[in-house]
Design an enzyme around this catalytic site. Structure first.
Site, PDB file in Angstrom:
ATOM      1  N   ASP A 218      -1.555  -8.424  17.972  1.00 38.79           N
ATOM      2  CA  ASP A 218      -1.707  -7.421  19.023  1.00 38.79           C
ATOM      3  C   ASP A 218      -2.262  -8.040  20.298  1.00 38.79           C
ATOM      4  O   ASP A 218      -1.874  -7.670  21.408  1.00 38.79           O
ATOM      5  CB  ASP A 218      -2.605  -6.278  18.530  1.00 38.79           C
TER       6      ASP A 218
ATOM      7  N   ASN B  82       6.426  -6.162   4.423  1.00 38.61           N
ATOM      8  CA  ASN B  82       5.943  -7.525   4.645  1.00 38.61           C
ATOM      9  C   ASN B  82       5.577  -8.248   3.358  1.00 38.61           C
ATOM     10  O   ASN B  82       5.089  -9.373   3.413  1.00 38.61           O
ATOM     11  CB  ASN B  82       4.718  -7.495   5.567  1.00 38.61           C
TER      12      ASN B  82
ATOM     13  N   ASP C 205       0.276   1.303   8.954  1.00 38.36           N
ATOM     14  CA  ASP C 205       0.512   2.256   7.877  1.00 38.36           C
ATOM     15  C   ASP C 205      -0.705   3.114   7.573  1.00 38.36           C
ATOM     16  O   ASP C 205      -0.590   4.103   6.849  1.00 38.36           O
ATOM     17  CB  ASP C 205       0.965   1.527   6.609  1.00 38.36           C
TER      18      ASP C 205
ATOM     19  N   ARG D   4       0.876  -1.180   0.000  1.00 36.95           N
ATOM     20  CA  ARG D   4       0.000   0.000   0.000  1.00 36.95           C
ATOM     21  C   ARG D   4       0.907   1.222   0.000  1.00 36.95           C
ATOM     22  O   ARG D   4       1.054   1.902   1.007  1.00 36.95           O
ATOM     23  CB  ARG D   4      -0.937  -0.010   1.206  1.00 36.95           C
TER      24      ARG D   4
END
EC number: 2.4.1.223
Length: 921
Positions: free
Chosen positions: A835, A699, A747, A674
């Site tokens: 997370d 990634n 991001d 992206r």
């Protein structure tokens, strides 16, 4: 003349009497003159006028004639002459005005030129002042270095004695049983700066190697290959290790043969000093065959010791190696809750020597309490426990005879009953597990007792050890009273009362500590071997080797694009962001306590349930706990109660605050194909104070576009290439991260600078916790009896998403290298829940909830492409993750909190004359 002639004719005609003729002649004369006059007027006058006008045209430029001969088109333009004249007058006026303005501008330019000259002079003066300041700073730094050099002694590395040197000065103890480190260990071979090199003998090179248990040998060799301390150069080794057990009985060598083989080791050097003999036991019936062998000054690590054999502070009591070549299955380990289980305590065992006497004397529980105890403590234990079982006060299970043939055991030792799986099933139903030490007080520890301890810790049964003389595994570095109850045998009548008086909170704390000890020091061959090395290294006070960091493979990229200014980022409200450092990036100070940590904090690090510190006392960054950061602000710790400096916010506004006067943080941003979203996020970081570096974790297997121009935000941007697409890459301890503070951010996260700065300031006051913005919580689903993940607005939270959160780099090491691999595997399977895993880890280690700052609940940027969290299966997968993580940890480590941090004077009304003092709010 005409008039005179006309008068004469008139007079002649009248005087001569011919008046009519005269009248007729005069009439003709008058008509003739009139005609002649008209002819002159009509013919000659136009000719004269034409000639005159033609003469004027000839005098002017031929191209500018006005009255000369013209073509048909030019005749048409004559009609606009008047308009052109008016336009000419208007243009003339405007030209006059412009001329006046030009003169004014020339005067202003002259004034500005004077100011420029003045500014140039000021710049030159400022450069001179700056040069002087640089000289002063350089002189000050030089003076500082000189003072530091004067105060610090000059150190040189100690002389290393190699194994081929003679040890003529090494003192001899009176007996090998009196060996301690000071008289049986050669410290000169282990300098502080040596790094603790360890040489491991290959057992296959010696005859006794063929007698070793194949599983034990295979597991040991696999562990040795991956250990950071093992070296192949025996000449520089500090410690020499040889594996001698577990032996297979049919082909076990005789004690004299084994002794000769040990003494013939190439680096034994007559007495075996600096050698460590490891005898691992995989079974409870492992014999203590080293008891009859002269081991000289070599250290011994095994699970069975007699008091005449065990040398405290020199030998090591280790745990059995049950899981030789397999990792523990966390799904089969029972949860730590509920606290109370079916049986209050249980015991299964058989000791033939004391069975007959115990059966002959059966007393009631009341009679046992009153006195008349049997002389043999084991008989008294049997009688008391049977009385407790018969009293029906609590569900207990005690069996002193095995249904099947008991396992082989040492004399006076309680043999294990049944198979391992059967014993584990009983312990899963028991709150406490009784461990009766051998009746022979000379046997300080046996493999059978160590096996009972291992199985109890594995399934969460709290060990109750009867016999205070026992030496539990690693007892000189582990506080066993935090995970087990060690009770003298004479207090057997008080055991039931003691067990029932322990609160649920204490029970859960002991069970959790026992689980930590089992996972860290008992569970695998790697943990056992690493613990043995760590104990030896700690005893001789050598700092541990630096922890491994992930090497960042940088992706080449072009930079230079001027970062724009986002108006949303520029609007910081009333918050003063503090001084923007213009110096180069400043890395956090390195961990400088390695040489004193093992001596000062040994017990704290070995016994703290928050993390396996024996593996990580050498983390490169020193985490400051909240107890070490008690004062807010950057001023002095003492402030008078009455008037005085401080409190106005000026100190906090002028500096970063907290107890570290200078510190920066690193942004770690995970991205996947992206580019536009990433560039926008990077531009928003332009001008962010205290930003050290931005590490972009790329990634995707597809590299960035070659023509992609990265923004210049004033700090380095490191684009790191990963081996695979994994969300776990977010928490890898990259070597490019040179600060303790890490801001993990997505991001597409949209945060203002004032929000980031406030979160950083809060983290500095709570460095051991996750500090972030979006809060989430877990909930118990009563109908389905499982845990749920919830993102709704609520009055409490238990998680802070790491898509916008600060945490210490120390947790990146634990997440990547210590946290169970099963958790990271599930994150890769679902491409989700990383997370949640980090929140589980930190809450498990600290037993504290995360800290949420500001009222922000979401952080996604408007107009960004759809993220993974928008998928319909996103929440369903997170439900599964939470329940799986609970199984791995054995309990729910997340803690609820209704605590949220805002500025000190958030929404506080202040007088107008006081607002300037609080611009940092």
């Amino acid at each position: 003349e005409l008039m005179t002639g006309y008068t004469m004719l008139r007079n002649v005609g009248v005087g001569n009497g011919g008046q009519p003729w005269v009248l007729r002649w005069s009439s003709r004369i008058r008509l003739t003159w009139l005609s002649f006059t008209l002819f002159i007027i009509l013919v000659f006058f136009p000719l004269i006028a034409h000639y005159y006008l033609t003469t004027i045209d000839d005098a002017d430029d031929a191209g500018k004639r006005i009255f000369g001969p013209r073509t048909g088109n030019e005749l048409c333009e004559v009609k606009h002459v008047q308009d052109l004249c008016r336009i000419r007058e208007s243009v003339s006026e405007e030209l006059l005005q412009l001329e006046a303005k030009r003169q004014e501008l020339n005067s202003e330019i002259a004034k500005l030129n004077l100011k420029i000259e003045a500014c140039k002079k000021s710049i030159e003066n400022a450069k001179q002042d700056l040069l002087q300041l640089k000289n002063v700073i350089s002189q000050t730094e030089h003076s500082y270095k000189e003072l530091m050099a004067q105060n610090q002694p000059k150190l040189s590395l100690p002389i290393r004695l190699l194994p081929d040197k003679d040890d003529v000065t090494f003192p001899l103890p009176k007996s090998n049983r009196n060996c301690r480190l000071h008289n049986c260990f050669d410290y000169s071979r282990c300098p502080l700066t040596s790094g603790f090199p360890v040489y491991v003998y290959n057992s296959d090179d010696y005859p006794f190697g063929s007698s070793l248990d194949p599983l034990i040998k295979q597991a040991f060799e696999a562990t040795v290959r991956t250990n950071v301390y093992v070296t192949e150069n025996a000449n520089i080794a500090c410690v020499y290790i040889i594996l001698v057990g577990e032996m297979q009985e049919p082909i076990m060598p005789k004690p004299t043969e084994l002794e000769q083989q040990l003494h013939s080791l190439p680096y034994w050097r007559t007495d075996g000093h600096n050698h460590l003999i490891i005898n691992l036991s995989r079974k409870s019936e492992t014999q203590n065959f080293i008891y009859n062998i002269s081991t000289g000054r070599a250290m011994i690590a095994q699970s069975t010791f007699y008091d005449v054999q065990y040398r405290p502070g020199f030998d090591i009591v280790i745990s059995p190696l049950v899981h030789a070549m397999s990792e523990p299955n966390f799904l089969e380990i029972p949860p730590q809750v509920p606290v109370k289980r079916k049986y209050l305590f249980s015991f299964q065992g058989e000791k033939i020597e004391s069975l007959r006497s115990s059966l002959q004397e059966v007393r009631s529980f009341e009679e046992e309490i009153e006195g008349n105890a049997p002389a043999d403590y084991d008989d008294r234990i049997i009688t008391t426990l049977k009385a407790v079982q018969d009293s029906k006060l609590d569900f207990v299970l005690v069996e002193f005879t095995c249904k099947n043939q008991p396992k082989a055991s040492l004399p006076t030792e309680w043999a294990l009953c049944g198979e391992r799986d059967d014993r584990l099933e009983l312990l899963k139903l028991s709150t406490f597990a009784l461990i009766i030490t051998p009746g022979d007080t000379h046997l300080v520890i046996s493999a059978g007792c160590a096996m009972r301890l291992f199985e109890a810790l594995e399934v969460g049964a709290i060990p109750v050890v009867l016999g205070e003389q026992v030496q539990l595994p690693y007892n000189d570095v582990i506080r066993w009273n935090e995970a087990a109850l060690i009770i003298p045998k004479p207090r057997i009548t008080e055991v039931h009362f003691l067990l029932r008086s322990i609160s649920d909170n204490d029970l859960l704390a002991m069970r959790r500590q026992g689980r930590f000890l089992w996972e860290t020091y008992f569970s695998t061959s790697d943990s056992v071997f690493s613990t043995v090395l760590a104990i030896t290294r700690t005893r001789i006070q050598i700092p541990a080797a630096p922890i491994r960091e992930e090497t960042a493979v940088e992706i080449p990229h072009r930079s230079g694009k001027a970062a724009g200014t986002d108006p949303n980022m520029a609007d910081n409200g009333d918050l003063d962001l503090g001084p923007v450092e213009t110096e180069p990036p400043y890395a956090s100070p390195k961990y400088l306590r390695n040489f004193t940590l093992t001596a000062m904090d040994m017990y704290r690090n070995w016994n703290s349930a928050p993390g396996p510190f024996h593996l990580f006392p050498y983390t490169p960054f020193d985490p400051v706990l909240p107890s070490e950061a008690k004062f807010l602000g950057s001023g002095t710790g003492f402030r008078p109660i009455g008037g005085g400096a401080g409190g106005s916010g000026k100190e906090f506004q002028a500096a970063l605050g907290g107890n570290v006067p200078r510190e920066q943080f690193t942004v770690v941003m995970l991205t996947y194909e992206r580019e536009e979203v990433l560039m926008n996020s990077l531009e928003r970081l332009n001008g962010l104070p205290y930003l050290n570096k931005v590490v972009v974790v790329w990634n995707s297997p597809k590299l960035p576009s070659e023509d992609l121009l990265w923004p210049d935000i004033g700090v380095p941007i490191m684009v790191v290439r990963t081996e695979k697409n994994s969300l776990n890459n977010r928490f890898l301890p990259w070597d490019e991260i040179e600060t303790e503070a890490i801001l993990s951010i997505d991001d597409d996260a949209h945060l203002r600078h004032d929000e980031i700065m406030f979160g950083f300031r809060v983290w500095r006051e709570a460095r051991d916790r996750i500090v972030g913005f979006p809060g989430r919580y877990h909930a118990w689903d009563i109908p389905h009896q499982s845990w749920l993940y919830n993102s709704n607005y609520s009055c409490e939270l238990s998680m802070v998403l790491t898509g916008a959160a600060f945490f210490h780099k120390y947790y990146a090491y634990l997440y990547s290298y210590v946290m169970p691999q099963a958790i990271r595997d599930m994150v890769d399977e679902y491409i989700n829940c990383e997370d949640i895993a980090m929140n589980f880890l930190v809450s498990h280690l600290t037993r504290k909830p995360p800290i949420k700052v500001t009222s922000r609940w979401t952080f996604r940027c408007p107009g960004c492409p759809q993220a993974l969290s928008h998928d319909d299966s996103h929440f369903h997968e997170r439900h599964k993750c939470i329940n799986f993580f609970v199984k791995v940890y054995g309990y729910m480590p997340l803690l609820y909190t209704q605590f949220r941090v805002d500025s000190v004077l958030f929404k506080t009304r202040l007088p107008h004359d006081k607002t300037k003092c609080f611009k940092f709010i």
